[in-house]
Design an enzyme around this catalytic site. Structure first.
Site, PDB file in Angstrom:
ATOM      1  N   CYS A  34       5.454   0.072   7.921  1.00 40.38           N
ATOM      2  CA  CYS A  34       5.321   0.838   6.760  1.00 40.38           C
ATOM      3  C   CYS A  34       6.695   1.561   5.624  1.00 40.38           C
ATOM      4  O   CYS A  34       7.769   1.558   7.040  1.00 40.38           O
ATOM      5  CB  CYS A  34       4.748   1.910   7.763  1.00 40.38           C
ATOM      6  N   LEU A  35       6.532   1.651   4.309  1.00 39.19           N
ATOM      7  CA  LEU A  35       7.220   2.202   3.460  1.00 39.19           C
ATOM      8  C   LEU A  35       7.978   3.834   4.646  1.00 39.19           C
ATOM      9  O   LEU A  35       9.176   3.986   4.679  1.00 39.19           O
ATOM     10  CB  LEU A  35       7.172   2.707   2.426  1.00 39.19           C
TER      11      LEU A  35
ATOM     12  N   HIS B 120      -5.042   1.257   7.379  1.00 40.11           N
ATOM     13  CA  HIS B 120      -3.525   1.498   7.168  1.00 40.11           C
ATOM     14  C   HIS B 120      -3.319   3.136   6.484  1.00 40.11           C
ATOM     15  O   HIS B 120      -2.784   3.967   7.222  1.00 40.11           O
ATOM     16  CB  HIS B 120      -2.767   0.248   7.601  1.00 40.11           C
ATOM     17  N   GLU B 121      -3.902   2.533   5.578  1.00 40.45           N
ATOM     18  CA  GLU B 121      -3.889   3.835   3.850  1.00 40.45           C
ATOM     19  C   GLU B 121      -3.954   5.237   4.814  1.00 40.45           C
ATOM     20  O   GLU B 121      -3.486   5.894   4.284  1.00 40.45           O
ATOM     21  CB  GLU B 121      -4.087   3.199   2.921  1.00 40.45           C
TER      22      GLU B 121
ATOM     23  N   HIS C  60      -2.754   7.732   6.585  1.00 40.45           N
ATOM     24  CA  HIS C  60      -1.362   8.613   6.410  1.00 40.45           C
ATOM     25  C   HIS C  60      -2.743   9.436   5.425  1.00 40.45           C
ATOM     26  O   HIS C  60      -2.053  10.722   5.488  1.00 40.45           O
ATOM     27  CB  HIS C  60      -1.404   7.783   4.821  1.00 40.45           C
TER      28      HIS C  60
ATOM     29  N   GLY D 204       1.286  -1.039   0.353  1.00 39.87           N
ATOM     30  CA  GLY D 204       0.203   0.500  -0.110  1.00 39.87           C
ATOM     31  C   GLY D 204       0.634   1.661   0.230  1.00 39.87           C
ATOM     32  O   GLY D 204       2.224   1.108   0.253  1.00 39.87           O
TER      33      GLY D 204
ATOM     34  N   GLN E 214       2.551   9.836   1.080  1.00 40.33           N
ATOM     35  CA  GLN E 214       4.051   8.987   0.841  1.00 40.33           C
ATOM     36  C   GLN E 214       5.377   9.021  -0.299  1.00 40.33           C
ATOM     37  O   GLN E 214       6.309   9.272  -0.205  1.00 40.33           O
ATOM     38  CB  GLN E 214       4.619   7.694   1.339  1.00 40.33           C
TER      39      GLN E 214
HETATM   40 CO    CO Z   1       2.408   3.121   5.878  1.00 43.16          CO
END
Ligand code: CO
Length: 184
Positions: free
Chosen positions: A98-99, A140-141, A144, A45, A50
């Site tokens: 998470c990236l 989760h996304e 953000h 995701g 991000q």
């Molecule tokens: Co994330």
């Protein structure tokens, strides 16, 4: 085009993102680039903040997880201007990564089901309910876009133990296989 990933320590990740309209310039290209950036970074995701854009878009491609969970086969979508309208079911714990938080993995509790309204890449409206891992990735996304990271949802003591790792990320010292960036 592959974007560097904006990591922890960037105020950008703490902003509430704004909606876009269907005339947003080069939307198709942006979505394509988001999928590409996510795939080379080994993510399932990716949300627009991000990659340094404070707009309400995230993409998901959970097909790499389909070997373990066949229900994820073909779960690849862009969510534009999403709104979570309902979350319910027993909260359950799952280890998330998470990236934007490289090398950190922690159990996070979230409600089982999510109902979400969104536009797809062709700006068609959808109102759908998801459960299990699909719901988990969406939640989760979506966070953000609200300026929330999964570390906000873990016990304060656990977060304290991560302080060293978080400081390293914020100083650009985390080891990653993908390009990262801190946007002040
Ligand atoms: Co994330």
């Amino acid at each position: 085009m592959i974007y560097p990933i904006v990591v922890y320590g960037s105020p950008m990740l703490r902003r509430v993102s704004t909606e876009i309209d269907k005339n947003y310039s080069d939307l198709e290209k942006l979505i394509e680039d988001m999928f590409e950036t996510m795939q080379v970074s080994d993510g399932v995701g990716l949300a627009a903040p991000q990659i340094g854009k404070s707009i309400r878009i995230f993409v998901i491609d959970a097909t790499p997880m389909a070997d373990d969970d066949p229900s994820l086969e073909g779960f690849k979508k862009a969510f534009i201007n999403p709104r979570i309208v309902d979350e319910n079911g027993e909260p359950w714990a799952y280890v998330e990564g998470c990236l934007s938080l490289p090398n950190i993995r922690e159990e996070v509790k979230r409600p089982e089901n999510v109902r979400i309204q969104y536009y797809d890449a062709d700006f068609n409206f959808h109102d759908e309910t998801f459960d299990g891992i699909k719901s988990r990735i969406i939640q989760h996304e979506y966070d953000h876009l609200e300026g929330v990271l999964f570390i906000d949802k873990i016990a304060p003591l656990k977060r304290k133990l991560l302080k060293g790792k978080l400081n390293d990320i914020a100083k650009g010292k985390a080891q990653t296989s993908y390009r990262t960036k801190i946007i002040k």
